[in-house]
Design an enzyme around this catalytic site. Sequence first.
Site, PDB file in Angstrom:
ATOM      1  N   CYS A 198       8.707   0.045 -38.005  1.00 29.57           N
ATOM      2  CA  CYS A 198       8.531   0.437 -36.601  1.00 29.57           C
ATOM      3  C   CYS A 198       7.147   0.088 -36.063  1.00 29.57           C
ATOM      4  O   CYS A 198       6.917   0.123 -34.869  1.00 29.57           O
ATOM      5  CB  CYS A 198       8.806   1.926 -36.426  1.00 29.57           C
ATOM      6  N   CYS A 229       0.826  -1.211   0.000  1.00 28.46           N
ATOM      7  CA  CYS A 229       0.000   0.000   0.000  1.00 28.46           C
ATOM      8  C   CYS A 229       0.863   1.265   0.000  1.00 28.46           C
ATOM      9  O   CYS A 229       1.623   1.504   0.935  1.00 28.46           O
ATOM     10  CB  CYS A 229      -0.925  -0.004   1.214  1.00 28.46           C
ATOM     11  N   CYS A 279      10.986   2.560 -45.023  1.00 27.01           N
ATOM     12  CA  CYS A 279      10.257   1.933 -43.926  1.00 27.01           C
ATOM     13  C   CYS A 279      11.211   1.119 -43.069  1.00 27.01           C
ATOM     14  O   CYS A 279      11.880   0.210 -43.555  1.00 27.01           O
ATOM     15  CB  CYS A 279       9.133   1.049 -44.466  1.00 27.01           C
TER      16      CYS A 279
END
Lengths: 462, 441
Positions: free
Chosen positions: A378, A134, A375
């Site tokens: 990605c 917590c 290209c």
Amino acid sequence: MPDLSINFAGIKSPNPFWLASAPPTNSGYQIMKAFDAGWGGAVWKTLGVPVVNVSSRYGGVNYRDKRLVGFNNIELISDRPLADNLREIEEVKKRFPNHAVIASLMVQTRQEWHDIVRQSQDAGADGFELNFGCPHGMCERGMGSAVGQEPKVLQMIVEWVMEVATKPVIVKLTPNISDITEPAMAARRGGADAISLINTIQSIVGVDLDQFAPYPIVDGKGSNGGYCGPAVKPIALNMVKNCAQHPDIKLPISGIGGIENWRDAVEHILLGASSVQVCTAAMHFGFGIIREMTSGLEQYMVEKGFNTIYDMVGKALPNVLHWEDLNMKYKVTANIHKDKCIGCQLCYTACEDGAHQAIKLNADTRVPEIIEENCVGCNLCSLVCPVEDCITMDRTDDDTQHLTWKERTEAGTAPTEFNDEKAGGRHHWVPEPSAALGKERHKTLPGKARLYSGETVLPTEA
Amino acid sequence: MAEFSTPTTEQQFAENFAQLKPVMNRTEALYESSRCLFCFDAPCIKACPSGIDIPQFIRQINSGNDTGAARTIYEANYFGNACGKVCPTEVLCEGACVYNLQEVKPIEIGRLQSYATTKVIKSGEKLFGPGADNGKKVAVIGAGPAGISAACELRSLGYGVDVFEAKAQPSGLTVYGVAPYKITNEETLAEMAYLQAQFGYNVHFNSAISSREELAKLEDKYDAIFLGIGLGRTNELGLPGEDKINCTGAVEFISELRQHHHAVAVGRKVIVLGGGNTAMDAASESSRLGAENVILAYRRAKDEMGAYEFEYDLAKGVGVKGLFNVAPVEITGNGYVAGVKFIRTETKDGKVREIAGSEFVEDCDMVIKATGQAKQTEFLSLIPGLKLDSKGRIMANAHTGQTGNPKYFASGDAWNGGAEVVNAAAEAKLTARGIHAYLSK
């Protein structure tokens, strides 16, 4: 039909879906209702010296019209007397002897730990989860994540618990730490039977722009809370993987974090979890979501031929490597399927402004075109494309070569100098900086300017 | 049995003429704006005659900046609220939405536009104001979409503006001609009041400019004159019996309807002549006023109608029946309309040919002629140097709106022959710039 039941470090459960220690497990009423609905187990809202809570406790992160992609709370552990909780644990176990009821615990002294473990055991709890996670409120008092962040303290408390525990002990870890495997190792050294992760992440989910205060607002003020919900799943998955892959931890893992449907659960399991815990989704949609989760899990197992949960636990782990071990000869290239394209051109602008200028527009069509030589594979265009399967990333290497960064480094073919010839982008074309100026300005002007500049063509007759 | 019972109260009228595009609440606007993809070089902008930056204003709504959204809209189109409701969005912005290509419902751009602008109109928050006074004055004839848009733009450029309007209310056909289920009078007039409060032009109502003397006075007093006069009355058909009682023009019928609502009487069986959007409106409206039978009679085939498909669907949806390939030859009856004598037609090589001997009479007790509006050629002939094309439209420079008489500029229906509110609003903005360029020389 596949068998969904699990035996998690000795805790038996009809399925791997447990409610995490949180508001949904605040009472016997809620837990009975959940078991009735189909949940396999529940980790009781943390027992300890009862707290007093503030009013205004939860905050949410919305994405556009989607509510609660992230969620946080500043609620503390149970505010109900321990005796009430213990009596209800007993009642639940009587009515549901085959379901898992786990007592989440958080106290301070060795004596308190001994007392609460014994009393929970007597009430019939099937196991314990030590709340060392917590990150709000309780940690200010030296408990919760304050323990989870100090491996030595964590180990010591686990040892105290193991002195009296006759039921399995799970240690719940906080993600508010640089290396999750350190507290996990401390839990192991202390003798814990299992770990669960992640607890919530310290967070501010938002700031009220009028009151200048963080959410949730308590009388004009706020405090950091604990973050959970769908948005934390990627962080949880990575930490589950880190613990599962660590050669010395070797403890069963209960996966927690962003689990809302069967897919999320399977992802946790494939990365090494053998039970999963859910909180935010149950708080958002109620216990009824369990039906979709079990049916989806079952269907997946049938399709994959898995007979038990253990056939799939950690099945993705061998495929999670270090970056340096990835094959640099693998190559994918974007492929726009014209018949599916709706011409939004998001792929174009994403690649143009956010990636590698590998998509171009042609006259007389809204369908963009991939410039294959630019290209780099990605994935960005395929990620922004709003149409299913419209842009696919297709493999273009011949699958005959394999070369990793590690191998390149060892072979001395990795770039080492600032202007190294061996740099990856050395011979990759990029446009001249000045080519950006005014490029397609007419397509990004505000409407009024388009009207004045003649970009808007006025029809002469209706 | 009529689709609608005859409305006798304002409430019944409002029910029969329920808004097709009711204003969204915040939740609806949030959900709908969330769907927008924010396309690059978005097709919806290009499809908007006024070039509103639609993805921008939708994104502004989505992020809770409704005022900014309204500003984006008004910067491009002063009739932003009205256009959100009365534009044929199905064939403009919403028709261009890329979602259509995935069989996904297009974004409800019109309703989002009205949402943002309604909010700012209701709040009265001023987004614009007049520019610094440049000492020059422009007279605007006609307070329709063209005239008011020109007035706003001219005021923002610092001109003194007087608008002369023949009727008692501003916005032209927006309040006198658009179907009541597209926009209410209150909404229309609220936008007009909102604009006037910001830009501060003067409007002189019930002030028709119709004589050479009146024009001469304007020419003396003003540096330029903007013509936003629109079109005139419904064209005469030249048929025997056209003067019978209950044979009316669609423009006149709708104007009455907009002003007097349920007080307007409609026949039990109405024949609407025409195949354009105004015919569809008049037919729909007759049905909603409680007519038992409404027949839409068109001289060509169904698929040759000029009306947008969705407008015909709308008329069909309220019980209007189509009667195609029929040409009216006479309005029958004794004083009152009793029927229309038609002759059947066929289309051959693009030309309509009447079929000899095919005459028949269709009974009715009301005829509405939706056969186009006349041009105001007589008035325009009072302006020296001003030229009209063969269809009676004002000839003017496409970029500046300047006419053959350099002091006169034009926009809207009188120039384009009759188009949408959005066309007039967009043209007038450009023409105001044209006036500014001319007077800045």
